[in-house]
Scaffold this motif. Structure first.
Motif, short mmCIF file in Angstrom:
data_model
loop_
_atom_site.label_atom_id
_atom_site.label_comp_id
_atom_site.label_asym_id
_atom_site.label_seq_id
_atom_site.Cartn_x
_atom_site.Cartn_y
_atom_site.Cartn_z
N UNK A 85 0.84 -1.20 0.00
CA UNK A 85 0.00 0.00 0.00
C UNK A 85 0.87 1.25 0.00
N UNK A 86 0.54 2.18 -0.89
CA UNK A 86 1.20 3.48 -0.92
C UNK A 86 0.14 4.54 -0.65
N UNK A 137 2.62 4.01 13.76
CA UNK A 137 1.60 3.00 13.50
C UNK A 137 2.17 1.73 12.88
N UNK A 138 3.47 1.77 12.50
CA UNK A 138 4.12 0.59 11.95
C UNK A 138 4.41 0.63 10.47
N UNK A 179 -1.85 -4.58 5.89
CA UNK A 179 -1.99 -3.64 7.01
C UNK A 179 -0.78 -2.70 7.10
N UNK A 180 -0.54 -2.15 8.27
CA UNK A 180 0.44 -1.06 8.41
C UNK A 180 1.86 -1.49 8.04
N UNK A 181 2.25 -2.71 8.36
CA UNK A 181 3.63 -3.15 8.10
C UNK A 181 3.95 -3.20 6.61
N UNK A 230 -5.38 -0.76 8.73
CA UNK A 230 -5.94 -2.06 9.11
C UNK A 230 -6.85 -2.63 8.02
N UNK A 231 -7.33 -1.75 7.14
CA UNK A 231 -8.20 -2.19 6.05
C UNK A 231 -7.51 -2.25 4.70
N UNK A 232 -6.18 -2.18 4.69
CA UNK A 232 -5.44 -2.24 3.43
C UNK A 232 -4.64 -3.54 3.34
#
Length: 238
Positions: A7-8, A189-190, A168-170, A163-165
């Motif tokens: 995710x970007x 948030x990570x 997630x954050x990592x 959390x919805x991607x």
């Protein structure tokens, strides 16, 4: 793993399109209107103090800025500010809300280059109607898989969104012109945090870059982002 970057996320104002310069021009106009009542430097300091006080009431954006200018004008004139000055400030705010969108260099090309292989998210704070208007006029709207217009940006905000991607954050990266709003809370948030400095920055957005953090990167302009993303994805370890 760096290759799990899925995710970007992008900030909008002064990351994808110009914004702060219109605030600066209006602030110059504000100083001219009140030149008989206050030194420009003192006026700037008092306006900034008003903006800081009012964020909790008005949020971020043009409307809160105009209300803070009016409040400051009332204060520095000891409640003797001419009605014509108030009218000028309201007109200035209306002009800001109608100003055409001017994309920053590389914005469209960078989004296009990353969209085929990543989940692309816009995360911006400010007035809902104004941010929706700017996105619609930018011509970039169809490039985003999701759009989040939030009241503020903090670690909880990014945790909720990511959390919805995918992954997630990592597995997310946030890029923006504000260390305070776009980089530090995203890293907390990570996620990865990428700072792309802009020539103009609101004083309330200043913060020290986390230079030693493993998930922090800085680029000179958005044209460097696809290459950075590729390098991160190729890393076998963080």
């Amino acid at each position: 793993m760096g290759r799990n970057l899925l995710t970007i996320a992008f900030d909008a104002d002064d990351t994808l399109w110009h914004n702060e310069r219109f605030f600066k021009l209006t602030q110059q106009r504000f100083a001219e209107l009140l030149a008989d009542y206050a030194d420009p430097r003192d006026l700037d300091a008092r306006l900034l103090a008003a903006e800081r006080r009012n964020i909790g009431h008005y949020g971020f954006g043009i409307k809160g800025f105009v209300l803070s200018m009016i409040e400051t004008a009332i204060e520095v004139t000891q409640e003797r500010v001419p009605a014509s000055v108030i009218s000028e400030l309201i007109l200035a705010g209306q002009e800001m809300l109608q100003h055409p969108i001017d994309l920053l260099p590389h914005a469209a090309d960078t989004l296009d280059a990353l969209a085929s292989d990543h989940h692309i998210v816009l995360i911006t704070k400010g007035d809902l109607l104004d941010q929706e208007r700017k996105l619609a006029q930018s011509g970039l709207g169809e490039m985003f898989d999701a759009v989040e217009i939030v009241s503020d940006k903090n670690a909880a905000t990014y945790s909720r969104i990511f959390s919805g991607t995918p992954g997630q954050a990592r597995a997310a990266l946030m890029v923006g012109n504000s260390v305070k709003s776009d980089v530090l809370p995203a890293i907390e948030a990570g996620a990865w945090g990428v700072w792309v400095p802009h020539d103009l920055a609101w004083d309330l957005e200043h913060a020290t870059p986390p230079d030693t953090h493993g998930r922090y990167r800085e680029i000179a302009h958005l044209g460097e982002l696809p290459g950075l993303v590729s390098r991160i994805r190729e890393q076998s370890t963080e």
